[in-house]
Scaffold this active site. Structure first.
Site, PDB file in Angstrom:
ATOM      1  N   TRP A 120      -3.919   9.143  -2.734  1.00  0.00           N
ATOM      2  CA  TRP A 120      -3.430  10.276  -1.937  1.00  0.00           C
ATOM      3  C   TRP A 120      -3.615  11.587  -2.714  1.00  0.00           C
ATOM      4  O   TRP A 120      -2.656  12.222  -3.111  1.00  0.00           O
ATOM      5  CB  TRP A 120      -1.972  10.067  -1.555  1.00  0.00           C
ATOM      6  CG  TRP A 120      -1.779   8.981  -0.558  1.00  0.00           C
ATOM      7  CD1 TRP A 120      -1.937   7.648  -0.750  1.00  0.00           C
ATOM      8  CD2 TRP A 120      -1.413   9.146   0.810  1.00  0.00           C
ATOM      9  NE1 TRP A 120      -1.688   6.971   0.403  1.00  0.00           N
ATOM     10  CE2 TRP A 120      -1.355   7.852   1.384  1.00  0.00           C
ATOM     11  CE3 TRP A 120      -1.116  10.251   1.607  1.00  0.00           C
ATOM     12  CZ2 TRP A 120      -1.022   7.651   2.718  1.00  0.00           C
ATOM     13  CZ3 TRP A 120      -0.777  10.039   2.937  1.00  0.00           C
ATOM     14  CH2 TRP A 120      -0.738   8.760   3.477  1.00  0.00           C
ATOM     15  N   ARG A 164       0.845  -1.189   0.000  1.00  0.00           N
ATOM     16  CA  ARG A 164       0.000   0.000   0.000  1.00  0.00           C
ATOM     17  C   ARG A 164       0.885   1.246   0.000  1.00  0.00           C
ATOM     18  O   ARG A 164       1.965   1.252   0.596  1.00  0.00           O
ATOM     19  CB  ARG A 164      -0.905   0.037   1.232  1.00  0.00           C
ATOM     20  CG  ARG A 164      -1.808  -1.183   1.372  1.00  0.00           C
ATOM     21  CD  ARG A 164      -2.815  -1.249   0.242  1.00  0.00           C
ATOM     22  NE  ARG A 164      -3.835  -2.241   0.482  1.00  0.00           N
ATOM     23  CZ  ARG A 164      -4.085  -3.261  -0.308  1.00  0.00           C
ATOM     24  NH1 ARG A 164      -3.349  -3.449  -1.394  1.00  0.00           N
ATOM     25  NH2 ARG A 164      -5.063  -4.108  -0.044  1.00  0.00           N
ATOM     26  N   THR A 165       0.400   2.283  -0.643  1.00  0.00           N
ATOM     27  CA  THR A 165       1.122   3.554  -0.607  1.00  0.00           C
ATOM     28  C   THR A 165       1.012   4.126   0.802  1.00  0.00           C
ATOM     29  O   THR A 165      -0.083   4.439   1.268  1.00  0.00           O
ATOM     30  CB  THR A 165       0.536   4.546  -1.624  1.00  0.00           C
ATOM     31  OG1 THR A 165       0.595   3.981  -2.927  1.00  0.00           O
ATOM     32  CG2 THR A 165       1.317   5.850  -1.603  1.00  0.00           C
ATOM     33  N   GLN A 166       2.144   4.240   1.473  1.00  0.00           N
ATOM     34  CA  GLN A 166       2.137   4.722   2.850  1.00  0.00           C
ATOM     35  C   GLN A 166       2.492   6.199   2.953  1.00  0.00           C
ATOM     36  O   GLN A 166       2.222   6.827   3.965  1.00  0.00           O
ATOM     37  CB  GLN A 166       3.128   3.897   3.680  1.00  0.00           C
ATOM     38  CG  GLN A 166       2.766   2.418   3.727  1.00  0.00           C
ATOM     39  CD  GLN A 166       3.768   1.600   4.526  1.00  0.00           C
ATOM     40  OE1 GLN A 166       4.731   2.144   5.055  1.00  0.00           O
ATOM     41  NE2 GLN A 166       3.545   0.302   4.615  1.00  0.00           N
ATOM     42  N   TYR A 167       3.095   6.731   1.919  1.00  0.00           N
ATOM     43  CA  TYR A 167       3.473   8.142   1.943  1.00  0.00           C
ATOM     44  C   TYR A 167       3.629   8.620   0.506  1.00  0.00           C
ATOM     45  O   TYR A 167       4.252   7.940  -0.297  1.00  0.00           O
ATOM     46  CB  TYR A 167       4.793   8.319   2.708  1.00  0.00           C
ATOM     47  CG  TYR A 167       5.130   9.773   2.987  1.00  0.00           C
ATOM     48  CD1 TYR A 167       4.565  10.430   4.072  1.00  0.00           C
ATOM     49  CD2 TYR A 167       5.995  10.473   2.159  1.00  0.00           C
ATOM     50  CE1 TYR A 167       4.855  11.761   4.322  1.00  0.00           C
ATOM     51  CE2 TYR A 167       6.295  11.804   2.402  1.00  0.00           C
ATOM     52  CZ  TYR A 167       5.726  12.448   3.489  1.00  0.00           C
ATOM     53  OH  TYR A 167       6.013  13.765   3.732  1.00  0.00           O
TER      54      TYR A 167
END
Length: 300
Positions: A184, A77-80
């Site tokens: 995001w 998963r894209t965490q940042y």
């Protein structure tokens, strides 16, 4: 060209048209929701997908050099967000709606990509812009292109209205949030259709609202007070542009992740237009700028 082949040991037939061997699943499947494609929906595709799980060899397009192997890795998963854009502003005026942003995307705090068009045309009546992760916005654009292609293939002369695209994006963002894999981005959607002017924003967890003026990103803090003080729905296009440039200037002088290279897009009943990049006049000669550490003990 049409051909079929049977996957060994499964009994499933794989249909091929032209050079496309694997059936394409659209990301906005109307039955199971945007971005959700579970196994079992298309058995033939699932069978072919399983065959492709083993490492595969690839050779560069020029045909030279040794092939390299792509190992299937774990899903992450894209965490940042890494490559990001900042403030987007939008406001309505007498004849339509206008949005503005700069052309910078930062790699962390580095001003890395300085000519990114962050305003995109969706169809003849709708435009969209973003803050946040650039790659996630590219994915969102691919979803909207699929919708536009579907409209084109229907060939009935109709296309999605701005508020319909807005509602779709609300579902997409909330869907991904519920999968603990959010996109995001904060999105600004603007358009004019059937005499109705539309302006709305959608956040990364699906929160959304419509208004006569709005901002995404750092502009929420710097530009909205100016909009509340000076904006009216019946202002002229010239006055709206002056106000927009004033808000851009206020954000630029306080946000280190902005640059003085902007685009303004407008949508009216006659169509839409995205401007060429331009600069706003700046003045760094203010008295307190000359000695910024005078009243900040310990600063350097």
């Amino acid at each position: 060209i049409h051909a079929t082949a049977t996957v060994e040991g499964t009994g499933f037939e794989i249909s091929a048209r032209g050079d496309r061997m694997i059936p394409t699943r659209v990301s906005h499947n109307p039955i199971i929701g945007p971005g959700v494609v579970p196994f079992g929906v298309d058995p033939a595709y699932d069978a072919q997908y399983k065959l492709n799980q083993a490492p595969r060899s690839h050779v560069a397009s020029h045909g030279q050099g040794k092939p390299f192997t792509v190992e299937p890795g774990p899903h992450q998963r894209t965490q940042y967000p890494y490559v990001t854009g900042t403030t987007v502003l939008g406001c309505k005026y007498k004849d339509g709606v206008m949005i503005a942003c700069d052309t910078l995307c930062c790699y962390g705090s580095t001003k890395r990509y300085k000519s990114v068009e962050r305003i995109k045309k969706v169809n003849s009546s709708t435009i969209i812009s973003f803050t946040g992760e650039l790659s996630d916005f590219h994915y969102i654009i691919s979803l909207l292109e699929e919708l536009d292609t579907t409209d084109y293939c229907e060939d009935d002369g109709s296309e999605l209205a701005p508020w319909e695209i807005y509602s779709y994006l609300c579902r997409v963002m909330y869907n991904r949030r519920n999968k603990f894999d959010p996109l995001w981005n904060s999105l600004v959607v603007a358009g004019v259709k059937h005499g109705r002017t539309f302006l709305g924003t959608v956040g990364m967890i699906g929160q959304h609202y419509e208004d006569s003026h709005l901002a995404a990103g750092f502009g929420n803090h710097m530009a909205r007070p100016l909009f509340r003080e000076k904006h009216t729905d019946d202002m002229s296009e010239e006055d709206a542009r002056k106000l927009m440039e004033e808000c851009l200037r206020a954000c630029l002088m306080r946000d280190k992740t902005m640059m003085n290279k902007f685009q303004i897009a407008k949508v009216t009943a006659g169509g839409l237009e995205i401007s060429e990049p331009f600069q706003v006049p700046m003045n760094w000669g203010y008295e307190k700028f000359k000695d910024p550490t005078k009243h900040a003990v310990g600063a350097w």
